[in-house]
Design an enzyme around this catalytic site. Structure first.
Site, PDB file in Angstrom:
ATOM      1  N   TYR A   1     -25.195  87.635 -14.746  1.00 20.39           N
ATOM      2  CA  TYR A   1     -25.987  87.569 -13.508  1.00 20.39           C
ATOM      3  C   TYR A   1     -25.202  88.133 -12.330  1.00 20.39           C
ATOM      4  CZ  TYR A   1     -30.244  84.833 -14.489  1.00 20.39           C
ATOM      5  OH  TYR A   1     -31.483  84.412 -14.895  1.00 20.39           O
TER       6      TYR A   1
ATOM      7  N   SER B   1     -39.342  80.133 -24.559  1.00 23.78           N
ATOM      8  CA  SER B   1     -39.976  79.978 -23.256  1.00 23.78           C
ATOM      9  C   SER B   1     -39.429  78.718 -22.597  1.00 23.78           C
ATOM     10  CB  SER B   1     -41.478  79.833 -23.471  1.00 23.78           C
ATOM     11  OG  SER B   1     -42.122  79.537 -22.272  1.00 23.78           O
TER      12      SER B   1
ATOM     13  N   TYR C   1     -34.982  95.512 -10.247  1.00 20.80           N
ATOM     14  CA  TYR C   1     -36.084  95.237 -11.185  1.00 20.80           C
ATOM     15  C   TYR C   1     -36.805  96.550 -11.536  1.00 20.80           C
ATOM     16  CZ  TYR C   1     -35.845  90.116 -10.761  1.00 20.80           C
ATOM     17  OH  TYR C   1     -35.461  88.798 -10.811  1.00 20.80           O
TER      18      TYR C   1
HETATM   19  C1  LIG Z   1     -39.494  77.475 -12.163  1.00 24.90           C
HETATM   20  C2  LIG Z   1     -39.116  78.881 -12.514  1.00 24.90           C
HETATM   21  C3  LIG Z   1     -38.635  79.745 -11.531  1.00 24.90           C
HETATM   22  C4  LIG Z   1     -38.287  81.044 -11.847  1.00 24.90           C
HETATM   23  N1  LIG Z   1     -37.842  81.874 -10.860  1.00 24.90           N
HETATM   24  C5  LIG Z   1     -37.615  83.184 -11.144  1.00 24.90           C
HETATM   25  C6  LIG Z   1     -37.265  84.090 -10.113  1.00 24.90           C
HETATM   26  O1  LIG Z   1     -37.113  83.695  -8.950  1.00 24.90           O
HETATM   27  N2  LIG Z   1     -37.081  85.387 -10.441  1.00 24.90           N
HETATM   28  C7  LIG Z   1     -37.224  85.838 -11.718  1.00 24.90           C
HETATM   29  O2  LIG Z   1     -37.064  87.031 -11.949  1.00 24.90           O
HETATM   30  N3  LIG Z   1     -37.524  84.993 -12.723  1.00 24.90           N
HETATM   31  C8  LIG Z   1     -37.725  83.693 -12.456  1.00 24.90           C
HETATM   32  N4  LIG Z   1     -38.058  82.824 -13.463  1.00 24.90           N
HETATM   33  C9  LIG Z   1     -38.002  83.325 -14.838  1.00 24.90           C
HETATM   34  C10 LIG Z   1     -39.257  84.080 -15.258  1.00 24.90           C
HETATM   35  O3  LIG Z   1     -40.402  83.355 -14.899  1.00 24.90           O
HETATM   36  C11 LIG Z   1     -39.190  84.246 -16.780  1.00 24.90           C
HETATM   37  O4  LIG Z   1     -38.010  84.934 -17.115  1.00 24.90           O
HETATM   38  C12 LIG Z   1     -40.357  85.013 -17.349  1.00 24.90           C
HETATM   39  O5  LIG Z   1     -41.585  84.420 -16.998  1.00 24.90           O
HETATM   40  C13 LIG Z   1     -40.215  85.060 -18.854  1.00 24.90           C
HETATM   41  O6  LIG Z   1     -41.285  85.765 -19.388  1.00 24.90           O
HETATM   42  P1  LIG Z   1     -41.517  85.812 -20.931  1.00 24.90           P
HETATM   43  O7  LIG Z   1     -42.766  86.580 -21.187  1.00 24.90           O
HETATM   44  O8  LIG Z   1     -40.273  86.259 -21.601  1.00 24.90           O
HETATM   45  O9  LIG Z   1     -41.704  84.293 -21.352  1.00 24.90           O
HETATM   46  P2  LIG Z   1     -42.785  83.236 -20.894  1.00 24.90           P
HETATM   47  O10 LIG Z   1     -43.337  83.522 -19.550  1.00 24.90           O
HETATM   48  O11 LIG Z   1     -42.174  81.917 -21.127  1.00 24.90           O
HETATM   49  O12 LIG Z   1     -43.973  83.511 -21.920  1.00 24.90           O
HETATM   50  C14 LIG Z   1     -43.964  83.051 -23.224  1.00 24.90           C
HETATM   51  C15 LIG Z   1     -45.358  82.591 -23.514  1.00 24.90           C
HETATM   52  O13 LIG Z   1     -45.470  82.332 -24.908  1.00 24.90           O
HETATM   53  C16 LIG Z   1     -46.181  81.126 -25.092  1.00 24.90           C
HETATM   54  N5  LIG Z   1     -45.751  80.605 -26.383  1.00 24.90           N
HETATM   55  C17 LIG Z   1     -44.563  80.042 -26.691  1.00 24.90           C
HETATM   56  N6  LIG Z   1     -44.550  79.660 -27.981  1.00 24.90           N
HETATM   57  C18 LIG Z   1     -45.737  80.015 -28.484  1.00 24.90           C
HETATM   58  C19 LIG Z   1     -46.301  79.875 -29.782  1.00 24.90           C
HETATM   59  N7  LIG Z   1     -45.624  79.306 -30.777  1.00 24.90           N
HETATM   60  N8  LIG Z   1     -47.561  80.342 -29.971  1.00 24.90           N
HETATM   61  C20 LIG Z   1     -48.261  80.914 -28.945  1.00 24.90           C
HETATM   62  N9  LIG Z   1     -47.765  81.059 -27.698  1.00 24.90           N
HETATM   63  C21 LIG Z   1     -46.521  80.620 -27.483  1.00 24.90           C
HETATM   64  C22 LIG Z   1     -45.740  80.267 -23.934  1.00 24.90           C
HETATM   65  O14 LIG Z   1     -46.644  79.232 -23.718  1.00 24.90           O
HETATM   66  C23 LIG Z   1     -45.708  81.293 -22.802  1.00 24.90           C
HETATM   67  O15 LIG Z   1     -46.960  81.428 -22.171  1.00 24.90           O
HETATM   68  C24 LIG Z   1     -38.402  81.501 -13.180  1.00 24.90           C
HETATM   69  C25 LIG Z   1     -38.873  80.624 -14.167  1.00 24.90           C
HETATM   70  C26 LIG Z   1     -39.228  79.333 -13.837  1.00 24.90           C
HETATM   71  C27 LIG Z   1     -39.751  78.414 -14.910  1.00 24.90           C
END
Ligand SMILES: Cc1cc2nc3c(=O)[nH]c(=O)nc-3n(C[C@H](O)[C@H](O)[C@H](O)COP(=O)(O)OP(=O)(O)OC[C@H]3O[C@@H](n4cnc5c(N)ncnc54)[C@H](O)[C@@H]3O)c2cc1C
Length: 420
Positions: free
Chosen positions: A201, A296, A78
């Site tokens: 992966y 998301s 990471y």
């Molecule tokens: C249960 C779970 C377990 C996980 N375990 C791991 C792990 O062990 N290790 C690891 O590395 N990763 C893990 N992940 C994955 C990791 O959490 C995600 O890859 C990461 O959070 C993605 O970040 P992001 O900013 O790309 O998207 P997100 O965190 O999904 O952020 C996107 C944001 O945009 C908002 N959004 C979406 N559409 C709109 C819109 N139209 N207008 C305004 N806001 C909007 C959403 O509400 C969200 O808050 C896990 C995920 C989950 C759900």
């Protein structure tokens, strides 16, 4: 003045904001973040505090905490995470960075899981063929897995539309191995997931192969990821003048018409306020930058509790909808339906348990032979495929000394459970 507009306030866009300020010469005042929720994952409040963010919820029991995941990190791979968090000051230890916070904590609490797999006889630690140290591959499994991993990058597109299940169709034994039980529940894969994703992966996480059974390579945060990672990032950005607009959904785009529609130039963002439904358009100048998270997996989640069934939200998720709208104007932006059209291929259900004494967590520690914080336990013969993660306690800063919190998930939530 050039502006940067971020749709969504997940870690991806928060990191983009920090890069813009740290490396891109932006001032915080040039950046605005639009987020669908105030809380994102849990910020340490109880469920009651953010119940309202789920349009479909009316819980009868909203005491306790809600975790939206339990992220496992990795020290070796990471690189970007450690790099960006090294620039973010810790909120708990002045003078330290968030990277210091996490790695110091992890080195003091190394993970060594000995009850990763649990069957009807208990943890698979007995000295027999089922022992959790055996991957249990046969030669066909090995050959197919090796072929997948060694496939040259240039051939990767031959995996388009190939699921894991299809890739291993001549060796269904693969799906009965300890390896598959561990892999699918560590990384949330299903048989219907893509073989390409498995390949990527595997290649990214190859160094975990030899220790996937003990999770010794897993780095954990001191508290839940919202408090340990997201809040310090948000506070870095707020301190530098970044504007956060919460509870706002970006619903559509205006684009400039260009010859052949090859250039993607946003001229406006349509929004709807979550609280009162008010709508409007945010003007975007041609030179502004727009960042979007196009998929998301938590923005369409629904919640229930012990007495309230989950009311399923069948809407196309807001991030996916926005992506779909952009694909209607540009041919080169991929196919959101591949990811969002069939929920059975990707859905799963997680739950958070809050207890007001330590009894249950102590019993789990006794059976799994480890202190809270080390474990990811999968009950491999449970029909909905249950796993639990008992975090280091406390998992939330606001947790009271008598309370314990743990998290778990079902990979196949539509299957009936085995016990009530
Ligand atoms: C249960 C779970 C377990 C996980 N375990 C791991 C792990 O062990 N290790 C690891 O590395 N990763 C893990 N992940 C994955 C990791 O959490 C995600 O890859 C990461 O959070 C993605 O970040 P992001 O900013 O790309 O998207 P997100 O965190 O999904 O952020 C996107 C944001 O945009 C908002 N959004 C979406 N559409 C709109 C819109 N139209 N207008 C305004 N806001 C909007 C959403 O509400 C969200 O808050 C896990 C995920 C989950 C759900």
């Amino acid at each position: 003045m050039q502006k940067a507009l971020m749709i969504g306030t997940g870690i991806g866009n928060l990191a983009a904001g920090i890069y813009l300020i740290r490396d891109g010469g932006f001032q915080g005042s040039q950046i605005t973040m639009y987020g669908l929720e105030t809380h994102g994952a849990n910020d340490g409040n109880t469920v009651a505090a953010y119940e309202a963010e789920y349009s479909n919820s009316a819980l009868s029991n909203n005491r306790g905490y809600l975790a939206k995941g339990g992220r496992m990190l990795n020290e070796e791979t990471y690189e970007n995470l450690w790099d960006i968090l090294r620039s973010v000051p810790s909120l708990d230890h002045p003078g330290q960075s968030v990277t210091d916070d996490i790695l110091n904590f992890d080195h003091a609490h190394p993970t060594h899981d000995v009850a990763r797999l649990i069957d009807q006889f208990g943890p698979r630690t007995k000295p027999n063929k089922d022992n959790y140290e055996h991957m249990q591959f046969n030669n066909k499994d090995r050959a197919l897995l090796t072929k997948l991993m060694l496939m040259p990058e240039s051939n990767e597109q031959t995996l388009n539309n190939i699921s894991i299940s299809e890739w291993f169709k001549n060796s269904p034994h693969f799906f009965e191995t300890n390896f598959w039980y561990m892999w699918q529940t560590t990384f949330a894969f299903k048989r219907a997931s893509s073989a390409m994703e498995l390949r990527r992966y595997m290649n990214r996480m190859i160094l975990e192969f030899s220790r996937i059974n003990t999770l010794a390579g897993v780095t954990r945060t001191p508290y839940n990821q919202y408090e340990s990672i997201i809040l310090p990032m948000r506070s870095y950005l707020t301190d530098r003048g970044v504007t956060f607009v919460n509870n706002i959904k970006i619903t559509d785009w205006d684009f400039k018409d260009t010859p052949l529609q090859d250039d993607i130039i946003v001229t406006g963002l349509h929004y709807q306020k979550v609280d009162d439904g008010e709508t409007g358009i945010i003007p975007v100048a041609e030179t502004d930058l727009v960042f979007d998270t196009n998929g998301s997996i938590t923005d369409s989640s629904s919640i229930g509790d012990l007495e309230t069934p989950v009311k399923e939200n069948f809407e196309y998720a807001p991030s996916a909808m926005l992506w779909k709208k952009a694909t209607e104007k540009f041919y080169s932006l991929g196919q959101p339906d591949k990811f969002f059209n069939d929920r059975s291929q990707s859905e799963w259900m997680s739950f958070t348990v809050t207890t007001d004494n330590h009894f249950l967590v102590d019993q789990i520690s006794r059976i799994t032979q480890q202190e809270p914080g080390n474990a990811l336990n999968t009950f491999i013969h449970s029909t909905p495929l249950l796993s639990i993660v008992v975090h280091h306690q406390p998992h939330f800063k606001a947790q009271k000394p008598n309370e314990t919190v743990f998290w778990g998930y079902f990979m196949y939530p539509r299957r009936n459970g085995d016990y009530v």
